[in-house]
Design a protein around this motif. Sequence first.
Motif, PDB file in Angstrom:
ATOM      1  N   GLU A  46       0.835  -1.210   0.000  1.00 17.04           N
ATOM      2  CA  GLU A  46       0.000   0.000   0.000  1.00 17.04           C
ATOM      3  C   GLU A  46       0.869   1.259   0.000  1.00 17.04           C
ATOM      4  O   GLU A  46       0.592   2.217  -0.718  1.00 17.04           O
ATOM      5  CB  GLU A  46      -0.945   0.007   1.210  1.00 17.04           C
ATOM      6  CG  GLU A  46      -2.104  -0.954   1.074  1.00 17.04           C
ATOM      7  CD  GLU A  46      -3.001  -0.668  -0.125  1.00 17.04           C
ATOM      8  OE1 GLU A  46      -3.211   0.511  -0.485  1.00 17.04           O
ATOM      9  OE2 GLU A  46      -3.492  -1.644  -0.718  1.00 17.04           O
ATOM     10  N   GLN A  47       1.925   1.242   0.800  1.00 15.21           N
ATOM     11  CA  GLN A  47       2.835   2.395   0.841  1.00 15.21           C
ATOM     12  C   GLN A  47       3.495   2.585  -0.530  1.00 15.21           C
ATOM     13  O   GLN A  47       3.626   3.705  -1.014  1.00 15.21           O
ATOM     14  CB  GLN A  47       3.899   2.208   1.916  1.00 15.21           C
ATOM     15  CG  GLN A  47       4.899   3.357   1.954  1.00 15.21           C
ATOM     16  CD  GLN A  47       6.066   3.099   2.897  1.00 15.21           C
ATOM     17  OE1 GLN A  47       6.077   2.138   3.648  1.00 15.21           O
ATOM     18  NE2 GLN A  47       7.055   3.960   2.833  1.00 15.21           N
ATOM     19  N   ARG A  49       2.309   1.747  -3.361  1.00  9.30           N
ATOM     20  CA  ARG A  49       1.313   2.247  -4.312  1.00  9.30           C
ATOM     21  C   ARG A  49       1.286   3.769  -4.270  1.00  9.30           C
ATOM     22  O   ARG A  49       1.264   4.433  -5.307  1.00  9.30           O
ATOM     23  CB  ARG A  49      -0.075   1.675  -4.017  1.00  9.30           C
ATOM     24  CG  ARG A  49      -1.121   2.033  -5.086  1.00  9.30           C
ATOM     25  CD  ARG A  49      -2.520   1.647  -4.668  1.00  9.30           C
ATOM     26  NE  ARG A  49      -2.918   2.278  -3.419  1.00  9.30           N
ATOM     27  CZ  ARG A  49      -3.255   3.562  -3.280  1.00  9.30           C
ATOM     28  NH1 ARG A  49      -3.234   4.377  -4.296  1.00  9.30           N
ATOM     29  NH2 ARG A  49      -3.604   4.041  -2.108  1.00  9.30           N
ATOM     30  N   GLU A  50       1.331   4.321  -3.054  1.00  9.19           N
ATOM     31  CA  GLU A  50       1.351   5.782  -2.909  1.00  9.19           C
ATOM     32  C   GLU A  50       2.623   6.366  -3.528  1.00  9.19           C
ATOM     33  O   GLU A  50       2.570   7.390  -4.216  1.00  9.19           O
ATOM     34  CB  GLU A  50       1.247   6.170  -1.433  1.00  9.19           C
ATOM     35  CG  GLU A  50      -0.107   5.857  -0.829  1.00  9.19           C
ATOM     36  CD  GLU A  50      -0.150   6.051   0.677  1.00  9.19           C
ATOM     37  OE1 GLU A  50       0.716   6.767   1.220  1.00  9.19           O
ATOM     38  OE2 GLU A  50      -1.059   5.476   1.308  1.00  9.19           O
ATOM     39  N   GLU A  53       2.366   6.439  -7.311  1.00  7.45           N
ATOM     40  CA  GLU A  53       1.600   7.586  -7.815  1.00  7.45           C
ATOM     41  C   GLU A  53       2.521   8.795  -7.985  1.00  7.45           C
ATOM     42  O   GLU A  53       2.425   9.524  -8.978  1.00  7.45           O
ATOM     43  CB  GLU A  53       0.438   7.915  -6.876  1.00  7.45           C
ATOM     44  CG  GLU A  53      -0.673   6.893  -6.926  1.00  7.45           C
ATOM     45  CD  GLU A  53      -1.753   7.122  -5.878  1.00  7.45           C
ATOM     46  OE1 GLU A  53      -1.593   7.998  -5.001  1.00  7.45           O
ATOM     47  OE2 GLU A  53      -2.766   6.398  -5.934  1.00  7.45           O
ATOM     48  N   THR A  54       3.429   8.992  -7.038  1.00  7.71           N
ATOM     49  CA  THR A  54       4.405  10.080  -7.135  1.00  7.71           C
ATOM     50  C   THR A  54       5.364   9.835  -8.300  1.00  7.71           C
ATOM     51  O   THR A  54       5.730  10.777  -9.012  1.00  7.71           O
ATOM     52  CB  THR A  54       5.186  10.219  -5.810  1.00  7.71           C
ATOM     53  OG1 THR A  54       4.254  10.474  -4.760  1.00  7.71           O
ATOM     54  CG2 THR A  54       6.202  11.345  -5.869  1.00  7.71           C
TER      55      THR A  54
END
Length: 163
Positions: A46-47, A49-50, A53-54
Amino acid sequence: MMAEKKLENLFEDTLRDIYYAERQILKALPKMAKAANSEQLAAGFEQHREETETHVERLEKVFEMLDKRARGKTCDAILGIIEESKEIMDEYKGSPAIDAGLASAAQAVEHYEIARYGTLVTWAKQLGMNDAARLLEQTLAEEKATDEKLTQLAETEANPKAA
């Protein structure tokens, strides 16, 4: 007669390749998080994935620097790696080995990304695109850090549980 291809063309093609790859990775990470037994591994996906996005946003900035529209180019390599992760999720679902398999699949993704970003950084510098190189270096550092976290998690948690 076709114009001669140069490093700038190769840089743009590779940029389009990794842009496509990052967008595919964005789709795969939630599925991998859901398939993980380990809460720590799921949280790591999950981390990442963030972070991914960046990475996509940074790539879009590099495209802007080139005065090009951000668009991907089908990356068969990442599609194959993601397909392998799907096979692991299917074949090892509910197994104590699932997390070791998922960590391994995620590292295959990271190693591909590290190779691509390392090349792009070198080419950006060669082409005098220092601002682009700095953005790509940030992502490269994050990909390397993710790979290190995956190694740590695999060695201390996932692999011992699978053995």
